[in-house]
Design a protein around this motif. Structure first.
Motif, PDB file in Angstrom:
ATOM      1  N   VAL A  62      22.262  34.149  50.449  1.00  0.00           N
ATOM      2  CA  VAL A  62      23.337  33.269  50.006  1.00  0.00           C
ATOM      3  C   VAL A  62      24.482  34.274  49.729  1.00  0.00           C
ATOM      4  O   VAL A  62      25.251  32.986  50.446  1.00  0.00           O
ATOM      5  CB  VAL A  62      22.986  32.727  49.014  1.00  0.00           C
ATOM      6  CG1 VAL A  62      23.689  31.460  48.576  1.00  0.00           C
ATOM      7  CG2 VAL A  62      21.108  32.292  48.784  1.00  0.00           C
ATOM      8  N   ALA A  63      24.815  35.365  49.515  1.00  0.00           N
ATOM      9  CA  ALA A  63      25.693  35.924  49.325  1.00  0.00           C
ATOM     10  C   ALA A  63      26.274  36.652  50.260  1.00  0.00           C
ATOM     11  O   ALA A  63      27.376  35.712  51.281  1.00  0.00           O
ATOM     12  CB  ALA A  63      26.465  36.716  48.601  1.00  0.00           C
ATOM     13  N   PHE A  64      25.622  36.996  51.575  1.00  0.00           N
ATOM     14  CA  PHE A  64      26.000  37.461  53.171  1.00  0.00           C
ATOM     15  C   PHE A  64      26.408  35.782  53.872  1.00  0.00           C
ATOM     16  O   PHE A  64      27.205  36.090  54.625  1.00  0.00           O
ATOM     17  CB  PHE A  64      24.756  37.939  53.487  1.00  0.00           C
ATOM     18  CG  PHE A  64      25.527  38.614  54.633  1.00  0.00           C
ATOM     19  CD1 PHE A  64      26.056  39.336  55.027  1.00  0.00           C
ATOM     20  CD2 PHE A  64      24.305  37.986  55.954  1.00  0.00           C
ATOM     21  CE1 PHE A  64      26.688  39.904  56.335  1.00  0.00           C
ATOM     22  CE2 PHE A  64      24.336  38.336  56.791  1.00  0.00           C
ATOM     23  CZ  PHE A  64      25.579  39.670  57.297  1.00  0.00           C
ATOM     24  N   SER A  65      25.437  35.424  53.776  1.00  0.00           N
ATOM     25  CA  SER A  65      25.449  33.868  54.290  1.00  0.00           C
ATOM     26  C   SER A  65      26.568  33.278  53.800  1.00  0.00           C
ATOM     27  O   SER A  65      27.465  32.470  54.865  1.00  0.00           O
ATOM     28  CB  SER A  65      24.388  32.954  54.138  1.00  0.00           C
ATOM     29  OG  SER A  65      22.656  33.658  54.232  1.00  0.00           O
ATOM     30  N   ASN A  66      27.227  33.171  52.845  1.00  0.00           N
ATOM     31  CA  ASN A  66      28.601  32.623  52.408  1.00  0.00           C
ATOM     32  C   ASN A  66      29.242  33.064  53.013  1.00  0.00           C
ATOM     33  O   ASN A  66      30.826  32.635  53.646  1.00  0.00           O
ATOM     34  CB  ASN A  66      28.628  32.331  50.729  1.00  0.00           C
ATOM     35  CG  ASN A  66      30.164  31.687  50.859  1.00  0.00           C
ATOM     36  OD1 ASN A  66      29.842  30.413  50.613  1.00  0.00           O
ATOM     37  ND2 ASN A  66      31.068  32.314  49.452  1.00  0.00           N
ATOM     38  N   ASP A  67      29.377  34.193  53.054  1.00  0.00           N
ATOM     39  CA  ASP A  67      30.966  35.194  53.596  1.00  0.00           C
ATOM     40  C   ASP A  67      30.880  34.383  55.672  1.00  0.00           C
ATOM     41  O   ASP A  67      32.120  34.931  55.172  1.00  0.00           O
ATOM     42  CB  ASP A  67      30.163  36.905  53.912  1.00  0.00           C
ATOM     43  CG  ASP A  67      30.120  37.244  52.403  1.00  0.00           C
ATOM     44  OD1 ASP A  67      30.996  36.537  51.564  1.00  0.00           O
ATOM     45  OD2 ASP A  67      29.694  38.467  52.112  1.00  0.00           O
ATOM     46  N   LEU A  68      30.504  34.802  56.028  1.00  0.00           N
ATOM     47  CA  LEU A  68      29.946  34.000  57.838  1.00  0.00           C
ATOM     48  C   LEU A  68      30.117  33.228  57.553  1.00  0.00           C
ATOM     49  O   LEU A  68      31.009  32.211  58.291  1.00  0.00           O
ATOM     50  CB  LEU A  68      28.627  34.620  57.897  1.00  0.00           C
ATOM     51  CG  LEU A  68      27.917  36.283  58.099  1.00  0.00           C
ATOM     52  CD1 LEU A  68      27.049  36.740  58.343  1.00  0.00           C
ATOM     53  CD2 LEU A  68      29.146  37.037  58.089  1.00  0.00           C
ATOM     54  N   PHE A  69      29.627  32.336  56.339  1.00  0.00           N
ATOM     55  CA  PHE A  69      29.717  30.617  56.492  1.00  0.00           C
ATOM     56  C   PHE A  69      30.493  29.401  55.891  1.00  0.00           C
ATOM     57  O   PHE A  69      30.828  28.708  56.099  1.00  0.00           O
ATOM     58  CB  PHE A  69      28.445  29.850  57.364  1.00  0.00           C
ATOM     59  CG  PHE A  69      27.254  30.927  58.422  1.00  0.00           C
ATOM     60  CD1 PHE A  69      27.582  30.824  59.640  1.00  0.00           C
ATOM     61  CD2 PHE A  69      26.193  31.656  57.708  1.00  0.00           C
ATOM     62  CE1 PHE A  69      27.460  31.907  60.048  1.00  0.00           C
ATOM     63  CE2 PHE A  69      25.501  32.171  58.908  1.00  0.00           C
ATOM     64  CZ  PHE A  69      25.876  32.302  60.230  1.00  0.00           C
ATOM     65  N   GLY A  70      30.779  30.033  54.610  1.00  0.00           N
ATOM     66  CA  GLY A  70      30.750  29.796  53.833  1.00  0.00           C
ATOM     67  C   GLY A  70      32.014  29.455  53.264  1.00  0.00           C
ATOM     68  O   GLY A  70      33.759  29.868  53.821  1.00  0.00           O
ATOM     69  N   SER A  71      32.565  29.855  51.878  1.00  0.00           N
ATOM     70  CA  SER A  71      34.300  29.828  51.559  1.00  0.00           C
ATOM     71  C   SER A  71      34.462  30.828  50.469  1.00  0.00           C
ATOM     72  O   SER A  71      32.349  31.059  49.858  1.00  0.00           O
ATOM     73  CB  SER A  71      34.535  28.268  51.332  1.00  0.00           C
ATOM     74  OG  SER A  71      34.120  28.168  50.265  1.00  0.00           O
ATOM     75  N   SER A  72      35.241  31.163  49.886  1.00  0.00           N
ATOM     76  CA  SER A  72      35.768  32.122  48.735  1.00  0.00           C
ATOM     77  C   SER A  72      37.029  31.670  48.325  1.00  0.00           C
ATOM     78  O   SER A  72      37.900  32.350  48.406  1.00  0.00           O
ATOM     79  CB  SER A  72      35.709  34.045  49.210  1.00  0.00           C
ATOM     80  OG  SER A  72      34.214  33.926  49.719  1.00  0.00           O
ATOM     81  N   VAL A  73      36.595  30.647  47.436  1.00  0.00           N
ATOM     82  CA  VAL A  73      37.769  29.461  47.487  1.00  0.00           C
ATOM     83  C   VAL A  73      38.194  29.108  45.697  1.00  0.00           C
ATOM     84  O   VAL A  73      36.737  29.283  45.464  1.00  0.00           O
ATOM     85  CB  VAL A  73      38.514  28.181  47.833  1.00  0.00           C
ATOM     86  CG1 VAL A  73      39.062  29.335  49.460  1.00  0.00           C
ATOM     87  CG2 VAL A  73      37.279  27.509  48.232  1.00  0.00           C
ATOM     88  N   LEU A  74      39.459  29.130  45.020  1.00  0.00           N
ATOM     89  CA  LEU A  74      38.945  28.863  42.991  1.00  0.00           C
ATOM     90  C   LEU A  74      39.044  26.700  43.219  1.00  0.00           C
ATOM     91  O   LEU A  74      38.042  26.836  42.244  1.00  0.00           O
ATOM     92  CB  LEU A  74      40.098  28.859  42.731  1.00  0.00           C
ATOM     93  CG  LEU A  74      40.342  30.922  42.473  1.00  0.00           C
ATOM     94  CD1 LEU A  74      41.323  31.161  41.524  1.00  0.00           C
ATOM     95  CD2 LEU A  74      38.570  31.228  42.242  1.00  0.00           C
ATOM     96  N   ASP A  75      39.672  26.799  44.254  1.00  0.00           N
ATOM     97  CA  ASP A  75      39.334  24.752  44.055  1.00  0.00           C
ATOM     98  C   ASP A  75      37.824  25.234  44.655  1.00  0.00           C
ATOM     99  O   ASP A  75      37.518  24.668  45.681  1.00  0.00           O
ATOM    100  CB  ASP A  75      40.247  24.220  45.839  1.00  0.00           C
ATOM    101  CG  ASP A  75      40.931  22.930  45.266  1.00  0.00           C
ATOM    102  OD1 ASP A  75      40.347  22.690  44.354  1.00  0.00           O
ATOM    103  OD2 ASP A  75      41.789  23.001  46.202  1.00  0.00           O
TER     104      ASP A  75
END
Length: 203
Positions: A62-75
């Motif tokens: 999931v973390a790897f998929s999020n790196d590619l297709f998701g986000s990493s924001v605080l909001d």
């Protein structure tokens, strides 16, 4: 640069846990008495450590998929579903389970390794796999090891004589006075009868 490092790290962990699970399930050649243990109710799924391997593997997928297709924001309004699931699973299951497995295993190992990982295992269970299962899941960077150990000890795992547990529970001096939640995690598999002898000597 930071995102690239995260992508590479998460990919390496996916490969690491995927390969470790493959070796654990398909490549180990345990002696006959261990095959009997594995054939008892649930196979490898009777062991919390195996569940933890699966959880860690799925988390890093999931973390790897999020790196590619998701986000990493605080909001929170801008967070993707992958990021929300990644952060929620880490906070509720992954972090605690990984820490608990590492703490409980190495506590038992240092008290008396025959209770959980006898020396005869060294002949067929690679040391790197042992650390992959029982050391790497613990995220020491987060601190709070003492508080997590206290939480484990408060688990409703206080087994009396005749209880059932994957790991044998000792009756050695004052050791039996320690809450068993700190020593082992009960599971309804009739692998041991709660007595002090290591299970491999009774098969």
């Amino acid at each position: 640069m930071a995102k690239l490092i995260a992508i590479v790290f998460h990919l390496l962990m996916v490969l690491h846990y995927g390969y470790s699970i493959k070796v654990y399930l398909l490549d180990l050649k345990p002696p006959e008495f261990m095959k009997k243990v594995n054939d008892i109710f649930g196979g490898p799924f009777k062991f919390l450590t195996f569940w933890d391997m699966l959880v860690q593997f799925l988390y890093f997928v999931v973390a790897f998929s999020n790196d590619l297709f998701g986000s990493s924001v605080l909001d929170r309004k801008r967070q993707s579903l992958l990021q929300k699931f990644r952060d929620f699973s880490f906070a509720t299951v992954v972090f605690f389970l990984g820490s608990m497995v590492s703490i409980v295993f190495w506590l038992l190992f240092n008290l008396n390794r025959d209770l959980i990982f006898p020396e005869l295992f060294d002949a067929w269970f690679p040391s790197w796999l042992n650390h992959a299962i029982h050391t790497m899941p613990c995220d020491w960077r987060r601190g709070g090891v003492g508080s997590r150990a206290a939480l484990v000890s408060l688990e409703e795992s206080w087994l009396r004589d005749g209880g059932r547990c994957v790991f044998p529970l000792p009756r050695l001096g004052q050791l039996h006075r320690i809450p068993h939640g700190l020593l082992g995690i009960p599971y309804p598999g009739n692998v041991t009868d709660g007595r002090s002898r290591p299970f491999h000597r009774r098969l």
